[in-house]
Design a protein around this motif. Structure first.
Motif, PDB file in Angstrom:
ATOM      1  N   ILE A  10       0.862  -1.192   0.000  1.00 49.04           N
ATOM      2  CA  ILE A  10       0.000   0.000   0.000  1.00 49.04           C
ATOM      3  C   ILE A  10       0.892   1.234   0.000  1.00 49.04           C
ATOM      4  N   THR A  17       2.035   8.476   9.757  1.00 44.85           N
ATOM      5  CA  THR A  17       0.595   8.743   9.852  1.00 44.85           C
ATOM      6  C   THR A  17      -0.205   7.501   9.460  1.00 44.85           C
ATOM      7  N   THR A  18       0.254   6.800   8.435  1.00 46.63           N
ATOM      8  CA  THR A  18      -0.482   5.643   7.936  1.00 46.63           C
ATOM      9  C   THR A  18      -0.352   4.466   8.898  1.00 46.63           C
ATOM     10  N   PHE A  21      -2.743   5.153  11.600  1.00 51.07           N
ATOM     11  CA  PHE A  21      -4.122   4.851  11.192  1.00 51.07           C
ATOM     12  C   PHE A  21      -4.412   3.360  11.362  1.00 51.07           C
ATOM     13  N   TYR A  22      -3.528   2.494  10.881  1.00 47.81           N
ATOM     14  CA  TYR A  22      -3.782   1.047  10.955  1.00 47.81           C
ATOM     15  C   TYR A  22      -3.744   0.542  12.408  1.00 47.81           C
ATOM     16  N   ALA A  24      -4.509   2.493  15.217  1.00 45.26           N
ATOM     17  CA  ALA A  24      -5.640   3.045  15.963  1.00 45.26           C
ATOM     18  C   ALA A  24      -6.969   2.462  15.485  1.00 45.26           C
ATOM     19  N   THR A  25      -7.092   2.196  14.177  1.00 46.43           N
ATOM     20  CA  THR A  25      -8.371   1.759  13.617  1.00 46.43           C
ATOM     21  C   THR A  25      -8.591   0.269  13.797  1.00 46.43           C
ATOM     22  N   TYR A  26      -7.548  -0.531  13.586  1.00 50.08           N
ATOM     23  CA  TYR A  26      -7.698  -1.993  13.562  1.00 50.08           C
ATOM     24  C   TYR A  26      -6.889  -2.708  14.641  1.00 50.08           C
ATOM     25  N   PHE A  28      -3.623  -3.168  14.365  1.00 49.69           N
ATOM     26  CA  PHE A  28      -2.470  -3.819  13.726  1.00 49.69           C
ATOM     27  C   PHE A  28      -1.172  -3.147  14.183  1.00 49.69           C
ATOM     28  N   LEU A  59       0.482  -6.582   5.751  1.00 54.40           N
ATOM     29  CA  LEU A  59       0.326  -5.354   4.979  1.00 54.40           C
ATOM     30  C   LEU A  59       1.699  -4.701   4.928  1.00 54.40           C
ATOM     31  N   GLU A  80      -2.841   7.798  -2.874  1.00 56.95           N
ATOM     32  CA  GLU A  80      -2.648   6.665  -1.966  1.00 56.95           C
ATOM     33  C   GLU A  80      -3.573   5.497  -2.324  1.00 56.95           C
ATOM     34  N   GLY A  81      -3.093   4.275  -2.102  1.00 53.84           N
ATOM     35  CA  GLY A  81      -3.926   3.104  -2.355  1.00 53.84           C
ATOM     36  C   GLY A  81      -3.084   1.851  -2.527  1.00 53.84           C
TER      37      GLY A  81
ATOM     38  N   HIS B 129      -6.852   6.084   3.838  1.00 58.00           N
ATOM     39  CA  HIS B 129      -5.655   6.326   3.009  1.00 58.00           C
ATOM     40  C   HIS B 129      -5.792   5.713   1.614  1.00 58.00           C
ATOM     41  N   GLY B 130      -6.978   5.886   1.020  1.00 57.16           N
ATOM     42  CA  GLY B 130      -7.155   5.511  -0.386  1.00 57.16           C
ATOM     43  C   GLY B 130      -7.526   4.067  -0.632  1.00 57.16           C
ATOM     44  N   VAL B 131      -7.682   3.278   0.434  1.00 59.13           N
ATOM     45  CA  VAL B 131      -7.940   1.844   0.266  1.00 59.13           C
ATOM     46  C   VAL B 131      -9.397   1.528   0.607  1.00 59.13           C
TER      47      VAL B 131
END
Lengths: 146, 146
Positions: A10, A17-18, A21-22, A24-26, A28, A59, A80-81, B129-131
Motif C-alpha cells: 500500500i 501517519t499511515t 491509522f492502521y 488506531a483503527t484496527y 495492527f 500489509l 494513496e492506495g 488512506h485511499g484503500v
C-alpha cells in the motif's frame, strides 16, 4: 508453487501517519520497518495472520524516499492506495522462470532484495489484468504447504 | 478483532478470461462462483491459503453485471486492477460499530450479504488512506485466533 498471499503493498504519502491509522483503527502493530534504497521506499510490515504454508500475510506500507522512485511516480499519478500484491513461494527463481516461459513479462533478470531479507521479483501489470504482482521467497527456510 | 486478510478483490472486464489467466499462470483453481445481484457482480473465489484463525485467504475476481454498479463505474474509471481489500473478523457488527465510533465512515447501516453467505460491510476509502476496505464475517463458525 505459490502457496500464500504474502502481502498487500500500500503506497502512502506519510508512513508514520499511515502506520498510526492502521494501529488506531484496527489494532495492527508494526512487525518490522526498513529503508530499501534500491526500491526507493521506507516501509513498515504489519503482520496480519499466519498462513498454512508456515509463512505469514502482511500489509506492507510504502512511503517513497524520492519522487523519481517507482512508488513515488505511482503515488503522484494515482494517489494513496493498493500498489501491488505479493504471493509467497519457496522458490522464486523457479516460479519466475516458469511464468516468464508462459509469456508474462518478469521485470528483473534476477530476483532482488525485498523486505526482511527476502528475494523478490515483479510481473508486468499489463500482463496480469492490471495488477502489479510480486513473487517473494522469505529469508527464513519455508516448509512445504500442509 | 480483525484476524486475517480474507481476500483481495480484483475488478476485471471478463471473468472467464481472468480466471483462466490465474489458473494458467499460477495454478490457482476456482473454489466458488456466484452472482451477487445486490452488488452487481459476477465473481469467482480462488482459495490461496489457510490462515491461523481457522479461515482462509482468497482472491476474489469481480466482473460487473451492469455498468452502473459500483464495480462497473470503478472499472470504467480505473481499468482492471485491485478494487478493495478485505479483513476477516468473527464479529463484523462489533468491529464496524467500533470503527465507526473512531470516525471512519462505514458504508452500510447493517452488514449485507457477501460471498459464500458471509456478512460484509465497507469502509470509505477516503478515510482509509485511499484503500476501499471490507470487513467480512464468514458464514461458517470461526474459531478464535490460535
Amino acid at each position: 508453487m505459490l502457496t500464500r498471499i504474502d502481502h498487500i503493498g500500500i503506497a502512502c504519502h506519510d508512513l508514520d501517519t499511515t502506520v498510526e491509522f492502521y494501529r488506531a483503527t484496527y489494532g495492527f502493530e508494526v512487525f518490522h520497518t526498513e529503508v530499501n534504497e534500491e526500491q526507493g521506499v521506507r516501509e513498515a510490515m504489519l503482520k496480519i495472520n499466519g498462513t498454512s504454508d508456515g509463512g505469514a500475510s502482511y500489509l506492507q506500507l510504502l512511503e517513497p524516499t524520492r519522487e523519481d522512485s517507482a512508488v513515488g511516480k505511482w503515488l503522484a499519478k494515482n494517489g494513496e492506495g493498493v500498489h501491488h500484491i505479493a504471493f509467497g513461494t519457496a522458490d522464486v527463481d523457479a516460479d519466475a522462470a516458469d511464468i516468464r516461459e508462459k509469456g508474462v513479462r518478469v521485470l528483473y533478470d534476477e530476483p532482488r532484495r525485498g523486505s526482511m531479507g527476502s528475494r523478490i521479483t515483479f510481473l508486468h501489470p499489463k500482463d496480469c489484468h492490471g495488477v502489479l504482482t510480486e513473487l517473494v521467497t522469505s529469508a527464513a527456510v519455508e516448509s512445504p504447504e500442509h
